[in-house]
Design a protein around this motif. Structure first.
Motif, PDB file in Angstrom:
ATOM      1  N   GLU A 206       0.840  -1.204   0.000  1.00 53.69           N
ATOM      2  CA  GLU A 206       0.000   0.000   0.000  1.00 53.69           C
ATOM      3  C   GLU A 206       0.875   1.254   0.000  1.00 53.69           C
ATOM      4  N   GLN A 207       0.505   2.235  -0.836  1.00 57.72           N
ATOM      5  CA  GLN A 207       1.277   3.485  -0.873  1.00 57.72           C
ATOM      6  C   GLN A 207       0.923   4.352   0.329  1.00 57.72           C
ATOM      7  N   VAL A 208       1.933   4.747   1.110  1.00 56.10           N
ATOM      8  CA  VAL A 208       1.665   5.612   2.266  1.00 56.10           C
ATOM      9  C   VAL A 208       2.189   7.022   2.054  1.00 56.10           C
ATOM     10  N   ALA A 209       3.049   7.218   1.056  1.00 53.17           N
ATOM     11  CA  ALA A 209       3.533   8.573   0.764  1.00 53.17           C
ATOM     12  C   ALA A 209       4.133   8.599  -0.629  1.00 53.17           C
ATOM     13  N   HIS A 210       4.173   9.789  -1.200  1.00 51.26           N
ATOM     14  CA  HIS A 210       4.846  10.004  -2.487  1.00 51.26           C
ATOM     15  C   HIS A 210       5.584  11.323  -2.350  1.00 51.26           C
ATOM     16  N   ALA A 211       6.827  11.353  -2.748  1.00 51.54           N
ATOM     17  CA  ALA A 211       7.594  12.598  -2.611  1.00 51.54           C
ATOM     18  C   ALA A 211       8.474  12.786  -3.822  1.00 51.54           C
ATOM     19  N   THR A 212       8.560  14.011  -4.288  1.00 51.69           N
ATOM     20  CA  THR A 212       9.471  14.308  -5.366  1.00 51.69           C
ATOM     21  C   THR A 212      10.134  15.643  -5.065  1.00 51.69           C
ATOM     22  N   GLY A 213      11.399  15.732  -5.376  1.00 52.69           N
ATOM     23  CA  GLY A 213      12.131  16.966  -5.090  1.00 52.69           C
ATOM     24  C   GLY A 213      13.552  16.642  -4.729  1.00 52.69           C
TER      25      GLY A 213
END
Ligand code: CTP
Ligand code: CA
Length: 231
Positions: A206-213
């Motif tokens: 299950e996806q709990v977070a997505h971050a880009t940068g």
């Protein structure tokens, strides 16, 4: 204006971060290794320290400067066997372990003490490899400390059988780490670049977070996910 102070939500926590890439010797002058620079691992150490954690950085062949400034303790390692020992030693009293290091899956079966020479007229000798222990899988299996959060990284390229995220989900289920940070590598992404894109999955995929940068931003997003899992 003064820089905003990071939230001290890791105060009193001990964390272990492995960074860089392991190298497996063939002989005294050659090794098998990978392209990991350790930038994401270093950013994880810096971010945790800024949030109040006591940080042990297990640095596998880090050529970047700043390791000593990023952590309370730095343990320098070269091979997977050394990394495994260092992570497990520091991991015994850690609240979280993040395996950001790129660990060599295989090592030469019989590294030589003397330099391998080329023999005129004879071609190269084949290199026999054996599998390394899976440090992350062992941490998940052994649970060195109660309520410890174990975090893995998965560098994926995607291929004909599935996307980056498909491979990430399969790996999350296979590895069973509390959190798995999946990032896209290859074609100018991931290794040695300042920016990163990461999906954080739990052990069920299950996806709990997505971050880009920036890698620092990604690091903070991952620590946010770790903090949320702490009882
Ligand atoms: N890892 C580990 N020990 C190994 C190999 C990998 O601890 N011998 C850890 C890495 O530090 C990372 C996670 O496992 O946190 C996933 O690594 P990855 O190479 O993506 O997974 P593998 O299971 O080795 O799968 P593959 O290389 O086939 O994609
Ligand atoms: Ca691997």
């Amino acid at each position: 204006a003064a820089a905003a102070r990071a939230p001290q939500d890791l105060a009193g926590c001990r964390v272990v971060v492995s960074a860089g890439g392991t190298r497996e010797p063939l002989d005294p002058v050659r090794w098998i290794g990978n392209r990991s620079t350790g930038r994401q691992g270093l950013a994880l150490a810096q971010a945790a320290r800024a949030r109040g954690a006591h940080v042990t950085l297990v640095a596998a062949n880090l050529e970047l400067g700043g390791a000593e400034a990023a952590a309370d303790d730095v343990v320098r390692v070269e091979t997977t066997a050394q990394l495994r020992d260092a992570v497990r030693a520091a991991g015994r009293d850690a609240d979280a372990i993040v395996m950001a290091a790129a660990v060599a899956d295989f090592r030469p079966a019989a590294p030589t003490e003397a330099k391998i020479k080329k023999v005129p007229g004879r071609g190269p000798a084949p290199i026999e490899l054996v599998e390394n222990p899976d440090v992350l899988a062992e941490l998940v299996r052994d649970r060195l400390r109660e309520r410890q959060v174990v975090v893995g990284f998965a560098a994926e390229t995607g291929d004909a059988t599935g996307s980056v995220l498909d491979h990430g989900r399969a790996k999350a289920l296979r590895k069973g780490a509390d959190l798995l940070a999946v990032n896209a590598v290859g074609a100018g992404r991931g290794f040695g670049t300042p920016d990163n894109e990461v999906w954080v999955l739990d052990a069920t995929g299950e996806q709990v977070a997505h971050a880009t940068g920036t890698k620092r931003h990604v690091a903070d997003a991952l620590w946010d996910a770790v903090v949320k899992r702490r009882p």
